[in-house]
Each structure stands twice: as C-alpha cells, then as structure tokens.
Design an enzyme around this catalytic site. Sequence first.
Site, short mmCIF file in Angstrom:
data_model
loop_
_atom_site.label_atom_id
_atom_site.label_comp_id
_atom_site.label_asym_id
_atom_site.label_seq_id
_atom_site.Cartn_x
_atom_site.Cartn_y
_atom_site.Cartn_z
N LEU A 112 0.82 -1.22 0.00
CA LEU A 112 0.00 0.00 0.00
C LEU A 112 0.85 1.25 0.00
O LEU A 112 0.45 2.29 -0.54
CB LEU A 112 -0.92 0.02 1.23
CG LEU A 112 -2.00 -1.06 1.31
CD1 LEU A 112 -2.69 -1.00 2.66
CD2 LEU A 112 -3.00 -0.89 0.18
N ASP A 168 2.07 16.13 14.52
CA ASP A 168 2.43 15.85 13.13
C ASP A 168 1.20 15.91 12.23
O ASP A 168 0.99 15.04 11.39
CB ASP A 168 3.11 14.48 13.03
CG ASP A 168 3.98 14.35 11.79
OD1 ASP A 168 4.35 15.39 11.21
OD2 ASP A 168 4.30 13.22 11.40
#
Length: 436
Positions: A85, A213
């Site tokens: 992925l 983040d």
Amino acid sequence: MPSRSKVDSSLSGITVTNDAESKSTNEKGSDQPVVPVSSSTTSNAGSASSTPLFSEELKIASQLRKFAFNDLKLATRNFRPESLLGEGGFGCVFKGWIEENGTAPVKPGTGLTVAVKTLNHDGLQGHKEWLAEVSFLGNLLHSNLVKLIGYCIEDDQRLLVYEFMPRGSLENHLFRKGSLPLPWSIRMKIALGAAKGLAFLHEEAERPVIYRDFKTSNILLDAEYNAKLSDFGLAKDAPEDGKTHVSTRVMGTYGYAAPEYVMTGHLTSKSDVYSFGVVLLEMVTGRRAMDKNRPNGEHNLVEWARPHLGDRKRFYRLLDPRLEGHFSIKGAQKAAQLAAYCLSRDPKARPKMSEVVETLKPLPNLKDMASSSYYFQTMQADRARSNVNTKNGIRTQGGFVSRNGQPTRSFSSLNGPRASPCHPPLQSPKTNGRAS
C-alpha cells in the site's frame, strides 16, 4: 500509512531527516526535499526492548490483539509487492486479511481487511516511535482516529495492524497527478472530521494529547470520505496541570510546524491548531504547504496567503482554480477567516479545536456557489481576455502571463489533471448527499 519529513532540532542546531511520503493505493512517491538527508536521530540498533519489558510498557493497551509474525505473513500473502500500500520512514505497509474477531489469516477478500505496517530495521524510525504509536492509538478510541487493531513483536520484528482506509490519504486526493479535484463540500467534510479528531485529543481524551504531526498525508479517508488521523509516532502527552508547555526536541514537518515551537521547542496544543490552519489552507488553495516549484514568494503557502486572508475580495485569489467556481462563497470566506485565526502568530490568539469544529459544522452544506455570482463571472471574463491575449502572441508560462518580460498571475491558467503513466486517475468523488 504515511511517514514524515521531520524537523529534529536541539539548542545546539537543527538536524533534518527527510523520508519519502508513503502513498496509499499502491502509490509510492516523495515530497520535494527541503535539505539534504542527514543521518537519523533515532537509531534502531539496540533500541528493541525485550518482550517482558515491552509487555510492561504496553500493559495499558491490553485490548489490542497480539499477532504471530507468520500469521501476518500469510495475511499479506507473504508481503508480496501486489499487497504493498505504501512505503515510508517506518517501513512498508501491506494490505492483508484476517479473521473478523481473531488473529488468524483468511482468504483475500474475506474476513477483515487490514493495513499491516512493518518496521524497516534500516529506516528512520525505531522502537521508541513504534511504541508511542501503540501506546497512544491503543488507548484512544474515536471515530476520527484510525483504529489500531493489534501488534506483533517477535525477536526483532515490529509490526502494527490497522483498519484499512480504502480512499488513502488526503494528500493523494489534493496533490497526486491524475487525481480529480475533491468537491468543495467533501473538502469541508474532511476538514470537519480532522478537526473533531484533534478536538478529541486536546479536550476530550482522559489524558490530553498533542498530536505534533498534523498534515495531509496523516489524514486518511474511509469509503465515505470520513477523515481519520493516523501516525502517532510523534504524539506527546499534553502538559500537566500548572504547566504551560512541554519542552521537547523540535520534530514535525517543514511548512506545518508552528513558528514558536520551531524557535523554542515549547510544545502546546496551539501548535496543532497552527498545523490545522496550514492544512485548511492546502484544502482551500490546492497548494502544498511547501512547494519549491512555485515562483519566488510562493514557496511557503502561509506566507504567500497571509495578505489575502483578511481581504474579502483578494481572498478569491486563494481558491483552488481546479474547483472552477464550484465552491460556496460564504463557506470559502469562513474557511479563509478560520485559517487566518488558526495561523495567528500569537499562539494565545488561536482558537481551541472545539471552536474550530463549531465554525466548520455548517460549511459542508452551504449552497451559494461562486460560479453563479457576478464576481466569478467577471473573473471568468478576465480569463477569457487572457486567453485572447495568449492567442495574440502574449506568452503564458506555468500559469503566468508575461508582460514586458515580467510574469503576472493569470486566472486563465486552470490546469486540469494530467494522466500519470504509472497511476490511473482516482475515482471521481461523489457527494451523493452524504457530504454533510
């Protein structure tokens, strides 16, 4: 599962580590590097703790499933390339299938679809970040956070198993070549969902968390474009009562990190609010937070956008041209004002995320499309005149009309998506009345 380009500094200087951004749906790519890659500040060598110590560290996350390495190997079809992925600083992420309520592998297309993230022993992240991911996501349950299903720890193997997010990252939908533009209502739906995730971390979790983040590559989307925050490797517990901030090394991503945090290392929840403002700008403008391919003065999105945010007329220049007027005038104005509020230079002037949520709630449903307004029609006329000028010999390059040798911005450049030879265009997003 996204990785990160990190800013990692101390009082003695700044060290930057730059990873390739992980891409979902079998896409791998990288951001433009800000500076040359340095050695990682986190060493994997000797960082793996023993299983007994790990269990002690992780005892509060007992509801997580513990997987055997061979089971995850079978679930991902031996980690074969067709199951890949994405790839980032932590390692590779593979698609797999497991039992609905167990840990055993099952036939592809049956049972529960999962994303399995592996630790790359030569990568830029180590056991500390891996443990932070488990500790936070293993104990935080919310509809706007990616669900961590379980983990595997055998010898030096470190793997994490997450719910599978079929539409990948917001970053891909906004910036990947060949992708179709996200409709305005879906952009606002995603912004609202991501804001709810941050609001939960800051104000509702039993132990408040600073995410640290927040960026488009860490916002993942389910089949209905519901936003979920992922990658908690940099998350920190919020300051305890009586303390104003957490003092820590500066870690995050260029263009998203709050300026006062970069300067001082003082981390607060308002640092996340600033990052949210940057992401909201990216969704409004269709521009990256940092883009060295833009003309001088436009590399940093926040600095370029600031003069336009407070002007009710100039703010139109901010809007993603790929929307072609299919955005709410009132909603765009509100979003621009909210972004300016979140990006206040004074952290105390920034709103709480619960206030951001309340501001965003009505925006996905507003129907006053700019394409039917007089102002937008005038803008379209200007664009048509620019096209005529182009035909008459006035050069246009990269979305700019050159007059007397000086490039000026032109609304005539509405560059559509270009097909990628490597990746097919994303499926066209459809609201189906479900964007609210």
